[in-house]
Design an enzyme around this catalytic site. Structure first.
Site, PDB file in Angstrom:
ATOM      1  N   GLU A 166       0.864  -1.103  -0.163  1.00  0.00           N
ATOM      2  CA  GLU A 166       0.170   0.049  -0.024  1.00  0.00           C
ATOM      3  C   GLU A 166       0.848   1.289  -0.013  1.00  0.00           C
ATOM      4  OE1 GLU A 166      -2.838   0.438   3.206  1.00  0.00           O
ATOM      5  OE2 GLU A 166      -3.829   2.106   2.384  1.00  0.00           O
ATOM      6  N   MET A 192       0.786  -2.907   8.587  1.00  0.00           N
ATOM      7  CA  MET A 192      -0.057  -2.967   7.348  1.00  0.00           C
ATOM      8  C   MET A 192      -0.944  -4.213   7.299  1.00  0.00           C
ATOM      9  SD  MET A 192      -0.705  -2.097   4.311  1.00  0.00           S
ATOM     10  CE  MET A 192      -1.922  -2.831   3.410  1.00  0.00           C
ATOM     11  N   GLU A 193      -2.123  -3.973   7.090  1.00  0.00           N
ATOM     12  CA  GLU A 193      -3.375  -5.026   7.071  1.00  0.00           C
ATOM     13  C   GLU A 193      -3.392  -6.116   6.033  1.00  0.00           C
ATOM     14  OE1 GLU A 193      -3.883  -1.631   6.411  1.00  0.00           O
ATOM     15  OE2 GLU A 193      -5.590  -1.714   5.020  1.00  0.00           O
ATOM     16  N   ASN A 194      -2.315  -6.397   5.394  1.00  0.00           N
ATOM     17  CA  ASN A 194      -2.433  -7.292   4.445  1.00  0.00           C
ATOM     18  C   ASN A 194      -3.147  -8.745   4.910  1.00  0.00           C
ATOM     19  OD1 ASN A 194      -0.023  -6.228   3.180  1.00  0.00           O
ATOM     20  ND2 ASN A 194       1.012  -6.765   5.151  1.00  0.00           N
ATOM     21  N   HIS A 235      -6.355  -1.989  15.347  1.00  0.00           N
ATOM     22  CA  HIS A 235      -6.542  -1.431  14.128  1.00  0.00           C
ATOM     23  C   HIS A 235      -6.365  -2.057  12.670  1.00  0.00           C
ATOM     24  CE1 HIS A 235      -6.685   2.366  11.526  1.00  0.00           C
ATOM     25  NE2 HIS A 235      -5.523   1.589  10.690  1.00  0.00           N
ATOM     26  N   GLU A 236      -5.113  -2.844  12.722  1.00  0.00           N
ATOM     27  CA  GLU A 236      -4.972  -3.676  11.605  1.00  0.00           C
ATOM     28  C   GLU A 236      -5.762  -4.910  11.384  1.00  0.00           C
ATOM     29  OE1 GLU A 236      -3.217  -2.183   9.535  1.00  0.00           O
ATOM     30  OE2 GLU A 236      -2.191  -0.784  10.990  1.00  0.00           O
ATOM     31  N   HIS A 296      -9.148  -3.887  10.047  1.00  0.00           N
ATOM     32  CA  HIS A 296      -9.267  -3.778   8.621  1.00  0.00           C
ATOM     33  C   HIS A 296      -9.892  -4.838   7.947  1.00  0.00           C
ATOM     34  CE1 HIS A 296      -7.807   0.163   7.632  1.00  0.00           C
ATOM     35  NE2 HIS A 296      -6.642   0.192   8.205  1.00  0.00           N
ATOM     36  N   GLU A 314      -9.710   4.168   6.451  1.00  0.00           N
ATOM     37  CA  GLU A 314      -9.061   4.482   7.618  1.00  0.00           C
ATOM     38  C   GLU A 314      -9.689   5.276   8.587  1.00  0.00           C
ATOM     39  OE1 GLU A 314      -6.390   3.255   8.164  1.00  0.00           O
ATOM     40  OE2 GLU A 314      -5.781   2.552   6.249  1.00  0.00           O
TER      41      GLU A 314
HETATM   42 ZN   LIG Z   1      -5.272   1.385   8.695  1.00  0.00          ZN
END
Ligand SMILES: [Zn+2]
Length: 902
Positions: A128, A269-271, A303-304, A307, A326
């Site tokens: 991202e 990062m939410e991969n 948070h991640e 997502h 977001e």
């Molecule tokens: Zn985020």
């Protein structure tokens, strides 16, 4: 615009993709010198496209070296495709075909940390927003969703762990090499792709979802960090449970993995199924991590994880919609943190972050709506506006609709758009459709930039028994938006009687017969009217009001605005003691402190001796006395009292005035701190001692609260230049059983001008460095505590730190620990009159431009705020921006921010 300058991409030009990719198969062969990526794509023409082209245009990074291009197993001849920098065009392709490309890349040389790169001895990815194109030719846009099957092939002893998204479906080995194939059953955009190869250890646990499925949970790190993953695992399990209860969202794969990486541009990062984290957001251990660090781990893991639904299952159509995922997800992680700790303190911290970072952005040259209209480099729009203000906008929808109706809206949103790439408009529409609500005017929050200013006054009519609020709202002009329309916002109001109790509320209908009242919230002795504030000027009349009330306005910070109401200092003290809304009790303490500090600023500017209003001292004393009396009362929120004792930051104080006098603000704030410290030294010491405790560390909310109150008291005790508390501080430093106490003590020593502290600070810094030399995140703190010290001579210190053997420009955490600590958190030294701080920051930006453009663009933002300062400083700041602009081969990232600022 000069020729060759980068062009802006605009929201109004959005078109659906001309081609779609149904399946993506990657074969990644990792070698020391070169990594080969073979990509097989099943491509078809998009039936919804009206572009009328039969050319397929693919995105690719500058560093891709194309080895072959095949359609349906046939090598293309050179006249069947064209390759330009960052674009591969295949001419006249069929409607359905298989495309196979092979490229060579060098992750070991990728210092921008976008795409596939090496962090220490491991390979990892950050895709991202547009990193995937640095791995292979692709349609790298979020509305192209595909099923991925990924094979990683690498040396077995160097890289025993090979990870990607989804489930591990096959593996094998030959000689010194081995390979693993991962298959992700969910369609996803390329920005959610992830790959990791390294010599990693892991911890494992499991979670049983609400429908009874068992999910394997794994957290991977390099071996020296494996003892710091337990808190992240606990936070992950708490997040999974909370999302089921609060939003009805269940996890969908059989495995969820987190990998901690040392060199990482962002937080995490939410991969899909394979989150990649900056070590700073996953590692926690009592002796190395502060309470703030623990809270950050909990919030970022949450948070991640959240997502997975708000971002992955329902994703963004294009990058203008970034706030769709977001803003909503930040709100979700804020709610989660509030549920795990003190809701009032969480809200205070959310608002302090918004005021500290987003308000200045909204007032500066980069001001943009939470859904921007245009960008040159999307990396520059991962901003406080998109994230923090984006969360406030969703928070307002929740307040206007009420919690239960908001949940109906999110249920509909997830059901309706599961598996789709959508826009913020579709989010708002779901909220309306689930509730029969009208949010048409509310949509302006998505398109208008700027922080609205509310001016309110109150009028009591004893004869009529009415209390009238006359409210006006106005949003200042921002770049490209001269005139703004009135926003629709929730104005949450309580009225306090003379005993400090909330009065019962009756709201009169407007002259059009429509009541501005959304609903009245009754909870814990609170009566709060949620009012629809929709006009530039609007009257709200409360009836049956039996005495003149003190209004508690914008309760819970119900809208992201600046509020002006002419409170007397006595009224503020009254609200500090009695307001049933915890946030507004804190807010009253901040307003009182702002008034008093601004008065002292005026005195300093007139050359007078600072006189600190005794009422502020009394207010602090009341809080400290309570902390003594109620020390063992478990319903007493020590964390909130600690927050109320902390004066507003210099950045926020600067934000409140047209032209900030940096030196006077700093001196005034210090003078007020000094007055509090001297006049309340007895009770400060009593509070310190009552909260000093050497029992084993626990990261619980109660224990964090105790430590934060104790350390706020310590900082005050160490404030005077002739303090006698240095031995106490040194004792805390030496005997601390957790990093929160260690770090508070060393910070107090480093920031102290007291002669007695000078030798002690040198000894502590040396000891600290040697004690923690193996712990990168602790050494980051060692750099940061020195770079942010407001004492004179900081810039020379900072320059010396850059020469330190442990400093590196290539590790973003280390870079930030020096440069951000100095330029963002050390106002008085950064803005020194001679401009040396500005020259230093420009040098850093220019140096970093070719190494890591994303981070270079971020660290330069203090220079873009030149309008806030006096004429001489403005000239010095602009000269440095101009110097950056003239740098050869300026990256798009830096170019965009600088060119908008000069
Ligand atoms: Zn985020």
């Amino acid at each position: 615009m000069k020729e060759g300058q980068p062009k802006a991409i605009e929201l109004k030009d959005y078109q659906v993709p001309a081609y779609l990719i149904d399946s993506t198969e990657l074969h990644v062969e990792i070698n020391d010198d070169v990594t080969l990526v073979t990509t097989t794509l099943i491509v078809r023409k998009n039936p919804e496209s009206t572009a009328g082209t039969s050319d397929l245009v693919l995105d690719g990074g500058k560093e891709l070296v194309t080895r072959s291009v095949k359609i349906d197993d046939r090598d293309l001849s050179s006249n069947e495709y064209g390759e330009e920098p960052e674009v591969l065009t295949l001419f006249d392709v069929p409607d359905n075909f298989t495309l196979r490309t092979q490229v060579a890349i060098k992750p070991q040389d990728n210092t921008a940390l976008e795409g596939l790169y090496k962090s220490g001895d491991m390979y990892c990815t950050q895709c991202e927003a547009e990193g995937f194109r640095n791995i292979t030719w692709y349609l790298d846009r979020p509305d192209v969703m595909s099923k991925y099957r990924t094979t990683i092939d690498a040396n077995k002893s160097q890289y025993p762990i090979l990870l990607s998204n989804g489930n591990d479906v096959a593996r094998g080995e030959s000689g010194e090499r081995h390979w693993v194939t991962w298959e992700d059953p969910f369609m996803k955009p390329a920005y959610l792709f992830a790959l990791v190869a390294g010599d990693l250890q892991h911890i494992e646990d499991s979670f049983t979802t609400m429908s009874g499925r068992e999910v394997k949970l794994q957290i991977f790190t390099e071996s020296h960090n494996i003892d710091k993953c337990d808190y992240a695992m606990l936070s992950l399990k708490n997040s999974m449970k909370w999302d089921e209860e609060a939003y009805g969202r269940e996890y969908d794969l059989d495995i969820f993995m987190i990998v901690a990486v040392e060199s990482f541009n962002m937080g995490a990062m939410e991969n899909k199924g394979l989150n990649i984290f900056n070590t700073s957001c996953v590692l926690a251990r009592a002796d190395t991590t502060t309470d703030l660090g623990y809270q950050r781990v909990e919030a970022v893991v949450g948070h991640e994880y959240f997502h997975n639904w708000s971002g992955n299952r329902v994703t963004c159509r294009d990058w203008f919609q970034l706030s769709l995922k977001e803003g909503f997800t930040v709100l979700r992680d804020q709610q989660f943190s509030a549920a795990m700790g003190s809701p009032t303190v969480c809200r205070i911290n959310d608002v302090a972050r918004l005021r500290g970072a987003q308000f200045p952005e909204d007032a500066g040259p980069m001001a943009h709506p939470i859904r921007p209209d245009a960008y040159i480099e999307i990396n520059n729009f991962y901003t406080a506006t998109v994230y923090e203000k984006g969360a406030e906008v969703v928070h307002m929808i929740r307040t206007l609709l009420g919690a239960d109706n908001f949940r109906k809206g999110t249920d509909l949103y997830f059901d309706r758009h599961d598996g789709q790439a959508v826009t913020t408009e579709e989010f708002v529409k779901a909220m309306e459709d689930a509730n029969g609500a009208d949010l048409s005017q509310f949509r302006l929050w998505y398109s208008q930039a700027g922080t609205p200013v509310l001016v309110i006054d109150g009028e009591y009519d004893a004869g009529a028994g009415t209390y009238t609020l006359n409210a006006a709202q106005q949003c200042p002009a921002t770049p490209g938006q001269a005139d703004k329309q009135a926003n629709h916002m929730p104005l949450c109001v309580g009225l306090l009687d003379s005993a400090g109790q909330d009065m019962p509320l009756t709201v009169r209908a407007g002259s059009d017969g429509v009541s501005p009242l959304a609903y009245i919230e009754n909870a814990d002795g609170q009566q709060t009217a949620v009012l629809n504030f929709t006009q530039a000027q609007q009257q709200f009349v409360f009836e049956g009001v039996t005495e003149k009330p003190v209004p508690s306005l914008l309760r819970g910070f119900s809208a992201p605005v600046k509020l002006s109401f002419d409170y007397s200092r006595d009224e503020l003290m009254f609200l500090m003691s009695f307001d049933a809304d915890g946030f507004n009790r804190w807010e009253a303490s901040q307003r009182l402190a702002v008034q008093v500090i601004q008065e002292v600023v005026g005195q300093i500017q007139q050359g007078e001796k600072p006189q600190v209003d005794a009422r502020l001292i009394t207010a602090c004393q009341n809080n400290l006395d309570q902390a003594v009396e109620r020390n063992l009362d478990s319903t007493f929120d020590k964390a909130m009292i600690a927050e109320m004792l902390v004066l507003p930051s210099e950045t926020y104080l600067a934000e409140l005035v047209e032209v900030a006098d940096v030196d006077a603000i700093h001196s005034a704030r210090e003078a007020v701190r000094d007055a509090i410290a001297r006049q309340l030294s007895g009770v400060l010491l009593a509070v310190y001692k009552l909260n000093q405790d050497d029992k084993a560390f626990e990261p619980s909310a109660t224990e964090c609260a105790r430590r934060s109150l104790k350390n706020v008291a310590l900082a005050y005790l160490m404030q005077p230049d002739d303090t006698e508390m240095v031995p106490l501080c040194v004792a805390q430093y030496k005997s601390a059983n957790c990093m929160t106490d260690t770090s508070a003590a060393i910070r107090a020593l480093v920031n102290s001008a007291a002669p007695a502290a000078q030798l002690a600070k040198e000894e502590a810094l040396t000891q600290f460095y040697h004690r923690w030399v193996e712990e990168a995140l602790v050494i980051d703190q060692w750099f940061s505590v020195q770079a942010s010290s407001p004492l004179p001579g900081a810039l020379d210190k900072v320059k010396a730190l850059l020469e330190h053997s442990a400093f590196s420009m290539k590790n973003p955490n280390r870079l930030r620990s020096v440069v951000v600590a100095f330029a963002f958190q050390n106002n008085v030294n950064f803005h020194s009159k001679d401009g040396a701080g500005y020259t230093f920051l420009a040098d850093m930006v220019i140096g970093l431009n070719s190494i890591n453009p994303l981070v270079a663009a971020r660290i330069l933002s203090p220079l873009t705020r030149w309008r806030k300062y006096d004429a001489a400083r403005q000239e010095l700041m602009k000269a440095q921006l101009q110097r950056i602009l003239e740098t050869p081969e300026l990256s798009k990232d830096v170019f965009e921010v600088v060119s908008k600022s000069v």
